[in-house]
Design an enzyme around this catalytic site. Sequence first.
Site, PDB file in Angstrom:
ATOM      1  N   LYS A  71       0.829  -1.201   0.000  1.00 30.72           N
ATOM      2  CA  LYS A  71       0.000   0.000   0.000  1.00 30.72           C
ATOM      3  C   LYS A  71       0.867   1.257   0.000  1.00 30.72           C
ATOM      4  CE  LYS A  71      -2.294   2.977   3.197  1.00 30.72           C
ATOM      5  NZ  LYS A  71      -2.733   3.208   4.581  1.00 30.72           N
ATOM      6  N   ASN A  72       1.886   1.275   0.855  1.00 31.69           N
ATOM      7  CA  ASN A  72       2.713   2.473   1.001  1.00 31.69           C
ATOM      8  C   ASN A  72       3.618   2.728  -0.193  1.00 31.69           C
ATOM      9  OD1 ASN A  72       1.589   3.076   3.469  1.00 31.69           O
ATOM     10  ND2 ASN A  72       3.191   2.072   4.658  1.00 31.69           N
ATOM     11  N   ARG A 132      -4.106  10.801   4.038  1.00 34.44           N
ATOM     12  CA  ARG A 132      -3.004  11.752   4.010  1.00 34.44           C
ATOM     13  C   ARG A 132      -2.227  11.726   2.697  1.00 34.44           C
ATOM     14  NH1 ARG A 132      -1.092  14.793   7.534  1.00 34.44           N
ATOM     15  NH2 ARG A 132       0.982  15.681   7.348  1.00 34.44           N
ATOM     16  N   CYS A 185      -5.178   8.767   9.051  1.00 40.33           N
ATOM     17  CA  CYS A 185      -5.138   8.295  10.440  1.00 40.33           C
ATOM     18  C   CYS A 185      -4.830   9.435  11.405  1.00 40.33           C
ATOM     19  CB  CYS A 185      -4.072   7.212  10.600  1.00 40.33           C
ATOM     20  SG  CYS A 185      -4.507   5.647   9.833  1.00 40.33           S
TER      21      CYS A 185
END
Length: 419
Positions: free
Chosen positions: A22-23, A92, A116
């Site tokens: 994901k990152n 974000r 988050c």
Amino acid sequence: MGKLIIEGPARLNGAVKISGSKNAALPIIAASLICDRGVLLENVPDLMDVRTMIDILNSAGCKTRFAENVLSVNPPEKPNTDIPYELVRKMRASFNVLGPLAAKYGKASVSLPGGCSIGVRPVDYHIEGLQKLGFSINIEHGIVTAELGERPQEVLISLPFPSVGATEHIMTTAAILDGTHTILENAAMEPEIEDLANFLNDMGCKVFGAGTRRIEIFGVEKTRECTHRIIPDRIEAGTYAIAVAATMGDAVIENLQVSHLVALFDVLRSAGVEIQQIDETAIRIKMNQRPQPVKVQITPYPGYPTDLQPQIITFLSIATGTSTVSETVFKSRFQHVDELRRLGAKIEVNDGTAIIYGVENLSGAQVNATDLRAAAALVIAGLMASGTTSINEVDQIFRGYENIVEKLSRLSAVVEYFE
């Protein structure tokens, strides 16, 4: 928000295949905005955050198709550079489209980001970096507008902290500032940074030194079409490794990059976990006793990752003695501790350090997930605990873990999701 019901204690066994990162996927999808031709991304995880980033690209006018973990992106015929708040507020990473859009089309506006709630995560480093690259920045009514002015020939940016998001944002933006030579110092070194640089270079950009503290970027005028495969998700892999150890299980974790998790494996071995490396992409995790107490310090890569901090605290909650986990990245990232206490954990938090007094076992209860990684930690706790654990507001976990219910079920866990 959904609810996850877990019957414990479980003992995870079998095999689990790790999804794409994901990152890594999020900044790479954002960087697809600078493409002049189509790009094809493989091993893209099907996650809520990924879907949101694809929606942002569609909002910008790109043509996308996402199916079976493959994403195709083609540049817009009529670009839209004002990204709506309802998309940006969800996470974000959405803020990282500001620089690429403004660099590509001259001007762009993006709302301040959501995501988050785990403490102070300022965008100051992003904005200061964009200003040094020649952009004027205006912030009004929660909207950040970047407009490209005269392009500097030489730029030196030194980050006060090796921020992953700022490194990715600056790197992607500088990559298409033709005629600008950028040096980025104190850059983040995470594997996801290297993957982004590899993608940019696949498109014809000139990025050197990614994975070190000093990255050099030579801006190019045009990019080319390319195909790129997203690296495995080291945080997902680490979460499953901890879950297997915490449940005194025996399982193989497949399709990971073992070298990306050295810091985690060092901690697990110190706690008494047996780790057998099968090859560069697979490991066997085995545990048959309560963990030994350890001291863990959370630091930027290659140190122990902050995104695995809640999970390791959960694991150490049943250690045979007192452990400490010191958080230096997001010092207020301890919202999960109150929920773990509801399950019987004995944990104190003092000035960025969790002191974990190991107990013999946890017991099921109702808890609330406060953020993505806290949700993962509570899932592990539910698997460890005796009886039924009900995790409320658990939908956040689908932002970062592909098919988690199915994967846990295949590891013999008794887990059920209710909308």
